[in-house]
Design a protein around this motif. Sequence first.
Motif, PDB file in Angstrom:
ATOM      1  N   VAL A  21       0.823  -1.210   0.000  1.00  0.00           N
ATOM      2  CA  VAL A  21       0.000   0.000   0.000  1.00  0.00           C
ATOM      3  C   VAL A  21       0.861   1.266   0.000  1.00  0.00           C
ATOM      4  CG1 VAL A  21      -1.714   1.292   1.334  1.00  0.00           C
ATOM      5  CG2 VAL A  21      -1.918  -1.172   1.118  1.00  0.00           C
ATOM      6  N   ARG A  22       1.878   1.300   0.839  1.00  0.00           N
ATOM      7  CA  ARG A  22       2.756   2.467   0.948  1.00  0.00           C
ATOM      8  C   ARG A  22       4.207   2.028   0.772  1.00  0.00           C
ATOM      9  NH1 ARG A  22       1.309   6.564   5.572  1.00  0.00           N
ATOM     10  NH2 ARG A  22       3.145   7.400   4.590  1.00  0.00           N
ATOM     11  N   PRO A  23       4.689   1.947  -0.476  1.00  0.00           N
ATOM     12  CA  PRO A  23       6.042   1.437  -0.714  1.00  0.00           C
ATOM     13  C   PRO A  23       7.151   2.366  -0.245  1.00  0.00           C
ATOM     14  CG  PRO A  23       5.059   2.130  -2.768  1.00  0.00           C
ATOM     15  CD  PRO A  23       3.996   2.240  -1.727  1.00  0.00           C
ATOM     16  N   PHE A  24       6.855   3.642  -0.061  1.00  0.00           N
ATOM     17  CA  PHE A  24       7.887   4.589   0.357  1.00  0.00           C
ATOM     18  C   PHE A  24       7.703   4.985   1.811  1.00  0.00           C
ATOM     19  CE2 PHE A  24       7.702   5.125  -4.220  1.00  0.00           C
ATOM     20  CZ  PHE A  24       9.037   5.054  -4.550  1.00  0.00           C
ATOM     21  N   ALA A  25       8.813   5.156   2.500  1.00  0.00           N
ATOM     22  CA  ALA A  25       8.818   5.582   3.902  1.00  0.00           C
ATOM     23  C   ALA A  25       9.651   6.859   4.001  1.00  0.00           C
ATOM     24  CB  ALA A  25       9.425   4.491   4.779  1.00  0.00           C
ATOM     25  N   PRO A  26       9.417   7.676   5.018  1.00  0.00           N
ATOM     26  CA  PRO A  26      10.255   8.875   5.189  1.00  0.00           C
ATOM     27  C   PRO A  26      11.714   8.486   5.422  1.00  0.00           C
ATOM     28  CG  PRO A  26       8.342   8.958   6.635  1.00  0.00           C
ATOM     29  CD  PRO A  26       8.362   7.600   6.017  1.00  0.00           C
ATOM     30  N   CYS A  27      12.591   9.277   4.891  1.00  0.00           N
ATOM     31  CA  CYS A  27      14.021   9.034   5.064  1.00  0.00           C
ATOM     32  C   CYS A  27      14.378   9.173   6.534  1.00  0.00           C
ATOM     33  CB  CYS A  27      14.815  10.023   4.217  1.00  0.00           C
ATOM     34  SG  CYS A  27      16.593   9.826   4.356  1.00  0.00           S
ATOM     35  N   ARG A  28      15.127   8.213   7.052  1.00  0.00           N
ATOM     36  CA  ARG A  28      15.501   8.251   8.465  1.00  0.00           C
ATOM     37  C   ARG A  28      16.670   9.183   8.728  1.00  0.00           C
ATOM     38  NH1 ARG A  28      16.418   2.173   9.728  1.00  0.00           N
ATOM     39  NH2 ARG A  28      16.982   2.230   7.548  1.00  0.00           N
ATOM     40  N   LYS A  29      17.488   9.403   7.734  1.00  0.00           N
ATOM     41  CA  LYS A  29      18.677  10.230   7.940  1.00  0.00           C
ATOM     42  C   LYS A  29      18.322  11.713   8.069  1.00  0.00           C
ATOM     43  CE  LYS A  29      23.153   9.887   8.141  1.00  0.00           C
ATOM     44  NZ  LYS A  29      23.795   9.095   9.162  1.00  0.00           N
ATOM     45  N   CYS A  30      17.402  12.184   7.220  1.00  0.00           N
ATOM     46  CA  CYS A  30      17.034  13.607   7.255  1.00  0.00           C
ATOM     47  C   CYS A  30      15.657  13.819   7.882  1.00  0.00           C
ATOM     48  CB  CYS A  30      17.050  14.185   5.848  1.00  0.00           C
ATOM     49  SG  CYS A  30      15.819  13.489   4.740  1.00  0.00           S
ATOM     50  N   SER A  31      15.051  12.787   8.419  1.00  0.00           N
ATOM     51  CA  SER A  31      13.726  12.839   9.055  1.00  0.00           C
ATOM     52  C   SER A  31      12.640  13.291   8.088  1.00  0.00           C
ATOM     53  CB  SER A  31      13.742  13.747  10.278  1.00  0.00           C
ATOM     54  OG  SER A  31      14.690  13.289  11.204  1.00  0.00           O
ATOM     55  N   GLY A  32      12.798  12.975   6.819  1.00  0.00           N
ATOM     56  CA  GLY A  32      11.790  13.308   5.826  1.00  0.00           C
ATOM     57  C   GLY A  32      11.798  14.758   5.392  1.00  0.00           C
ATOM     58  N   CYS A  45      20.155  15.643   1.239  1.00  0.00           N
ATOM     59  CA  CYS A  45      20.419  14.387   1.937  1.00  0.00           C
ATOM     60  C   CYS A  45      21.054  13.394   0.966  1.00  0.00           C
ATOM     61  CB  CYS A  45      19.105  13.836   2.496  1.00  0.00           C
ATOM     62  SG  CYS A  45      19.281  12.260   3.339  1.00  0.00           S
ATOM     63  N   ARG A  46      22.115  12.715   1.406  1.00  0.00           N
ATOM     64  CA  ARG A  46      22.801  11.761   0.538  1.00  0.00           C
ATOM     65  C   ARG A  46      22.002  10.485   0.337  1.00  0.00           C
ATOM     66  NH1 ARG A  46      28.751  11.159   2.808  1.00  0.00           N
ATOM     67  NH2 ARG A  46      27.503  10.264   4.460  1.00  0.00           N
ATOM     68  N   ARG A  47      21.183  10.131   1.298  1.00  0.00           N
ATOM     69  CA  ARG A  47      20.439   8.877   1.190  1.00  0.00           C
ATOM     70  C   ARG A  47      19.224   8.984   0.284  1.00  0.00           C
ATOM     71  NH1 ARG A  47      20.531   5.583   6.819  1.00  0.00           N
ATOM     72  NH2 ARG A  47      22.781   5.507   7.008  1.00  0.00           N
ATOM     73  N   CYS A  48      18.451  10.061   0.447  1.00  0.00           N
ATOM     74  CA  CYS A  48      17.219  10.176  -0.346  1.00  0.00           C
ATOM     75  C   CYS A  48      17.376  11.143  -1.513  1.00  0.00           C
ATOM     76  CB  CYS A  48      16.056  10.607   0.544  1.00  0.00           C
ATOM     77  SG  CYS A  48      16.200  12.281   1.215  1.00  0.00           S
ATOM     78  N   HIS A  49      18.504  11.828  -1.625  1.00  0.00           N
ATOM     79  CA  HIS A  49      18.791  12.781  -2.698  1.00  0.00           C
ATOM     80  C   HIS A  49      17.758  13.899  -2.759  1.00  0.00           C
ATOM     81  CE1 HIS A  49      21.914  10.108  -4.049  1.00  0.00           C
ATOM     82  NE2 HIS A  49      21.048   9.112  -4.067  1.00  0.00           N
ATOM     83  N   GLY A  50      17.222  14.281  -1.621  1.00  0.00           N
ATOM     84  CA  GLY A  50      16.282  15.387  -1.552  1.00  0.00           C
ATOM     85  C   GLY A  50      14.837  15.022  -1.839  1.00  0.00           C
ATOM     86  N   THR A  51      14.552  13.758  -2.100  1.00  0.00           N
ATOM     87  CA  THR A  51      13.170  13.362  -2.395  1.00  0.00           C
ATOM     88  C   THR A  51      12.344  13.170  -1.137  1.00  0.00           C
ATOM     89  OG1 THR A  51      13.752  11.025  -2.453  1.00  0.00           O
ATOM     90  CG2 THR A  51      13.817  12.223  -4.540  1.00  0.00           C
ATOM     91  N   ARG A  52      12.981  13.110   0.013  1.00  0.00           N
ATOM     92  CA  ARG A  52      12.366  12.984   1.336  1.00  0.00           C
ATOM     93  C   ARG A  52      11.788  11.601   1.604  1.00  0.00           C
ATOM     94  NH1 ARG A  52       8.527  18.024   1.676  1.00  0.00           N
ATOM     95  NH2 ARG A  52       7.644  16.880  -0.053  1.00  0.00           N
ATOM     96  N   ALA A  53      11.913  10.659   0.681  1.00  0.00           N
ATOM     97  CA  ALA A  53      11.366   9.319   0.891  1.00  0.00           C
ATOM     98  C   ALA A  53      12.324   8.275   0.350  1.00  0.00           C
ATOM     99  CB  ALA A  53      10.017   9.186   0.203  1.00  0.00           C
ATOM    100  N   ARG A  54      12.277   7.094   0.973  1.00  0.00           N
ATOM    101  CA  ARG A  54      13.102   5.975   0.526  1.00  0.00           C
ATOM    102  C   ARG A  54      12.227   4.748   0.376  1.00  0.00           C
ATOM    103  NH1 ARG A  54      18.425   5.745   0.596  1.00  0.00           N
ATOM    104  NH2 ARG A  54      18.450   3.728   1.569  1.00  0.00           N
ATOM    105  N   LEU A  55      12.616   3.854  -0.501  1.00  0.00           N
ATOM    106  CA  LEU A  55      11.880   2.621  -0.724  1.00  0.00           C
ATOM    107  C   LEU A  55      12.054   1.702   0.482  1.00  0.00           C
ATOM    108  CD1 LEU A  55      10.194   1.454  -3.040  1.00  0.00           C
ATOM    109  CD2 LEU A  55      12.226   0.298  -3.834  1.00  0.00           C
ATOM    110  N   ARG A  56      10.960   1.135   0.955  1.00  0.00           N
ATOM    111  CA  ARG A  56      11.028   0.242   2.110  1.00  0.00           C
ATOM    112  C   ARG A  56      11.811  -1.026   1.758  1.00  0.00           C
ATOM    113  NH1 ARG A  56       7.251   1.683   6.098  1.00  0.00           N
ATOM    114  NH2 ARG A  56       5.666   3.084   5.303  1.00  0.00           N
TER     115      ARG A  56
END
Length: 86
Positions: A21-32, A45-56
């Motif tokens: 249902v929700r494949p993306f989660a807020p980035c933990r490194k930058c807190s979304g 943010c290096r992990r999410c590249h500024g998109t604020r979300a990462r794939l679970r």
Amino acid sequence: MALASLLILLTTAGYAVLCAVRPFAPCRKCSGIGVRTRRRTITLCRRCHGTRARLRIGRRLLNNSRTIHSNGTRPHAADRKATPWQ
């Protein structure tokens, strides 16, 4: 023992539904937020590249297993023998 197994099964099924249902989660490194402040500078943010979300992780495993299954079961055009009428 049966109750513990049932609890683990329900937790796993619930996480699978969440990943569907929700494949993306807020980035933990930058807190979304998408940006990080480091030594008076604001950078993406290096992990999410500024998109604020990462794939679970569960969704990543599902996508990977789908790719492996499709590569192993579907015939590819290069594998078929050429016939005169093609």
